[in-house]
Design a protein around this motif. Structure first.
Motif, mmCIF file in Angstrom:
data_model
loop_
_atom_site.group_PDB
_atom_site.id
_atom_site.type_symbol
_atom_site.label_atom_id
_atom_site.label_comp_id
_atom_site.label_asym_id
_atom_site.label_seq_id
_atom_site.Cartn_x
_atom_site.Cartn_y
_atom_site.Cartn_z
ATOM 1 N N GLY A 1 -4.243 -7.213 2.709
ATOM 2 C CA GLY A 1 -5.521 -6.610 3.068
ATOM 3 C C GLY A 1 -6.109 -5.846 1.901
ATOM 4 O O GLY A 1 -5.585 -5.886 0.780
ATOM 5 N N LYS A 2 -7.185 -5.131 2.177
ATOM 6 C CA LYS A 2 -7.923 -4.475 1.091
ATOM 7 C C LYS A 2 -7.141 -3.360 0.394
ATOM 8 O O LYS A 2 -7.390 -3.067 -0.759
ATOM 9 C CB LYS A 2 -9.263 -3.963 1.587
ATOM 10 C CG LYS A 2 -9.182 -2.848 2.603
ATOM 11 C CD LYS A 2 -10.559 -2.419 3.052
ATOM 12 C CE LYS A 2 -10.442 -1.269 4.026
ATOM 13 N NZ LYS A 2 -11.738 -0.795 4.462
ATOM 14 N N ASP A 3 -6.210 -2.732 1.088
ATOM 15 C CA ASP A 3 -5.415 -1.651 0.479
ATOM 16 C C ASP A 3 -3.923 -2.017 0.429
ATOM 17 O O ASP A 3 -3.055 -1.165 0.499
ATOM 18 C CB ASP A 3 -5.633 -0.334 1.224
ATOM 19 C CG ASP A 3 -5.365 -0.419 2.712
ATOM 20 O OD1 ASP A 3 -4.982 -1.502 3.212
ATOM 21 O OD2 ASP A 3 -5.552 0.599 3.402
ATOM 22 N N GLU A 4 -3.655 -3.309 0.250
ATOM 23 C CA GLU A 4 -2.277 -3.811 0.302
ATOM 24 C C GLU A 4 -1.357 -3.180 -0.744
ATOM 25 O O GLU A 4 -0.224 -2.837 -0.443
ATOM 26 C CB GLU A 4 -2.256 -5.335 0.178
ATOM 27 C CG GLU A 4 -2.847 -5.862 -1.093
ATOM 28 C CD GLU A 4 -3.073 -7.370 -1.090
ATOM 29 O OE1 GLU A 4 -3.134 -7.925 -2.201
ATOM 30 O OE2 GLU A 4 -3.181 -7.982 -0.005
ATOM 31 N N GLN A 5 -1.839 -3.045 -1.960
ATOM 32 C CA GLN A 5 -0.993 -2.478 -3.018
ATOM 33 C C GLN A 5 -0.642 -1.018 -2.728
ATOM 34 O O GLN A 5 0.502 -0.611 -2.872
ATOM 35 C CB GLN A 5 -1.677 -2.589 -4.382
ATOM 36 C CG GLN A 5 -0.761 -2.216 -5.535
ATOM 37 C CD GLN A 5 0.410 -3.176 -5.696
ATOM 38 O OE1 GLN A 5 0.220 -4.377 -5.842
ATOM 39 N NE2 GLN A 5 1.629 -2.658 -5.638
ATOM 40 N N GLU A 6 -1.639 -0.251 -2.304
ATOM 41 C CA GLU A 6 -1.399 1.154 -1.982
ATOM 42 C C GLU A 6 -0.418 1.289 -0.823
ATOM 43 O O GLU A 6 0.456 2.154 -0.838
ATOM 44 C CB GLU A 6 -2.716 1.865 -1.637
ATOM 45 C CG GLU A 6 -3.676 1.979 -2.799
ATOM 46 C CD GLU A 6 -4.601 0.771 -2.935
ATOM 47 O OE1 GLU A 6 -4.460 -0.221 -2.161
ATOM 48 O OE2 GLU A 6 -5.455 0.791 -3.826
ATOM 49 N N ALA A 7 -0.561 0.431 0.175
ATOM 50 C CA ALA A 7 0.329 0.472 1.337
ATOM 51 C C ALA A 7 1.766 0.158 0.935
ATOM 52 O O ALA A 7 2.698 0.887 1.299
ATOM 53 C CB ALA A 7 -0.153 -0.508 2.406
ATOM 54 N N ALA A 8 1.946 -0.907 0.174
ATOM 55 C CA ALA A 8 3.293 -1.300 -0.254
ATOM 56 C C ALA A 8 3.920 -0.220 -1.130
ATOM 57 O O ALA A 8 5.104 0.106 -0.984
ATOM 58 C CB ALA A 8 3.245 -2.637 -0.987
ATOM 59 N N ASP A 9 3.119 0.351 -2.027
ATOM 60 C CA ASP A 9 3.633 1.410 -2.900
ATOM 61 C C ASP A 9 4.020 2.658 -2.113
ATOM 62 O O ASP A 9 5.041 3.294 -2.400
ATOM 63 C CB ASP A 9 2.602 1.775 -3.966
ATOM 64 C CG ASP A 9 2.415 0.680 -5.015
ATOM 65 O OD1 ASP A 9 3.271 -0.227 -5.102
ATOM 66 O OD2 ASP A 9 1.396 0.737 -5.737
ATOM 67 N N ALA A 10 3.208 3.019 -1.118
ATOM 68 C CA ALA A 10 3.498 4.212 -0.314
ATOM 69 C C ALA A 10 4.790 4.032 0.481
ATOM 70 O O ALA A 10 5.617 4.946 0.552
ATOM 71 C CB ALA A 10 2.339 4.510 0.628
ATOM 72 N N LEU A 11 4.987 2.857 1.058
ATOM 73 C CA LEU A 11 6.203 2.613 1.833
ATOM 74 C C LEU A 11 7.428 2.546 0.920
ATOM 75 O O LEU A 11 8.495 3.064 1.269
ATOM 76 C CB LEU A 11 6.049 1.336 2.658
ATOM 77 C CG LEU A 11 5.038 1.471 3.795
ATOM 78 C CD1 LEU A 11 4.729 0.113 4.402
ATOM 79 C CD2 LEU A 11 5.515 2.446 4.856
ATOM 80 N N ALA A 12 7.271 1.950 -0.247
ATOM 81 C CA ALA A 12 8.380 1.905 -1.206
ATOM 82 C C ALA A 12 8.731 3.317 -1.661
ATOM 83 O O ALA A 12 9.911 3.674 -1.784
ATOM 84 C CB ALA A 12 8.020 1.040 -2.399
ATOM 85 N N GLY A 13 7.730 4.146 -1.892
ATOM 86 C CA GLY A 13 7.964 5.538 -2.277
ATOM 87 C C GLY A 13 8.671 6.313 -1.202
ATOM 88 O O GLY A 13 9.587 7.106 -1.478
ATOM 89 N N PHE A 14 8.273 6.087 0.055
ATOM 90 C CA PHE A 14 8.938 6.752 1.175
ATOM 91 C C PHE A 14 10.411 6.361 1.239
ATOM 92 O O PHE A 14 11.293 7.218 1.393
ATOM 93 C CB PHE A 14 8.247 6.408 2.501
ATOM 94 C CG PHE A 14 9.005 6.907 3.688
ATOM 95 C CD1 PHE A 14 8.974 8.235 4.052
ATOM 96 C CD2 PHE A 14 9.794 6.039 4.434
ATOM 97 C CE1 PHE A 14 9.712 8.704 5.140
ATOM 98 C CE2 PHE A 14 10.524 6.500 5.523
ATOM 99 C CZ PHE A 14 10.481 7.828 5.871
ATOM 100 N N VAL A 15 10.696 5.069 1.119
ATOM 101 C CA VAL A 15 12.078 4.602 1.171
ATOM 102 C C VAL A 15 12.876 5.200 0.012
ATOM 103 O O VAL A 15 13.998 5.679 0.204
ATOM 104 C CB VAL A 15 12.141 3.060 1.162
ATOM 105 C CG1 VAL A 15 13.560 2.563 0.905
ATOM 106 C CG2 VAL A 15 11.615 2.510 2.487
ATOM 107 N N GLN A 16 12.282 5.207 -1.161
ATOM 108 C CA GLN A 16 12.979 5.740 -2.331
ATOM 109 C C GLN A 16 13.300 7.230 -2.178
ATOM 110 O O GLN A 16 14.381 7.671 -2.538
ATOM 111 C CB GLN A 16 12.138 5.510 -3.573
ATOM 112 C CG GLN A 16 12.869 5.760 -4.859
ATOM 113 C CD GLN A 16 12.041 5.307 -6.055
ATOM 114 O OE1 GLN A 16 10.825 5.457 -6.076
ATOM 115 N NE2 GLN A 16 12.714 4.741 -7.048
ATOM 116 N N LYS A 17 12.391 7.991 -1.601
ATOM 117 C CA LYS A 17 12.608 9.434 -1.446
ATOM 118 C C LYS A 17 13.507 9.791 -0.267
ATOM 119 O O LYS A 17 14.242 10.762 -0.313
ATOM 120 C CB LYS A 17 11.272 10.150 -1.238
ATOM 121 C CG LYS A 17 10.436 10.240 -2.470
ATOM 122 C CD LYS A 17 9.131 10.963 -2.163
ATOM 123 C CE LYS A 17 8.192 10.931 -3.333
ATOM 124 N NZ LYS A 17 6.887 11.492 -3.018
#
Length: 86
Positions: A67-83
């Motif tokens: 979708g239009k904010d796909e990169q931001e969404a994937a990055d936010a979820l990856a950041g959450f998992v990492q933290k």
């Protein structure tokens, strides 16, 4: 479409409170977000779907965002998992 492989290494896996936080983050984005685990794909914006996967310590999941904010969404979820889940 963007996808990321995420390794879950916390003792509890993706359960209860961490799953709820994961879903809350996913719901902040307009993109369709899916999690693939053990040959199942579920909507990452559904708490019941996320819990039904039974992701445990040491498991890897794939997060797909489209979708239009796909990169931001994937990055936010990856950041959450990492933290929170490593």
């Amino acid at each position: 479409m963007v996808y990321k492989e995420l390794l879950i290494t916390n003792a509890d896996g993706l359960k209860a409170s961490t799953a709820a936080s994961f879903v809350q983050i996913a719901n902040q984005y307009d993109s369709q977000i899916l999690i693939e685990f053990s040959n199942k794909k579920i909507n990452a914006k559904s708490i019941m779907g996320v819990l039904s996967l039974g992701v445990k310590n040491g498991d890897s999941i794939f997060v797909f965002a489209n979708g239009k904010d796909e990169q931001e969404a994937a990055d936010a979820l990856a950041g959450f998992v990492q933290k929170n889940l490593t």
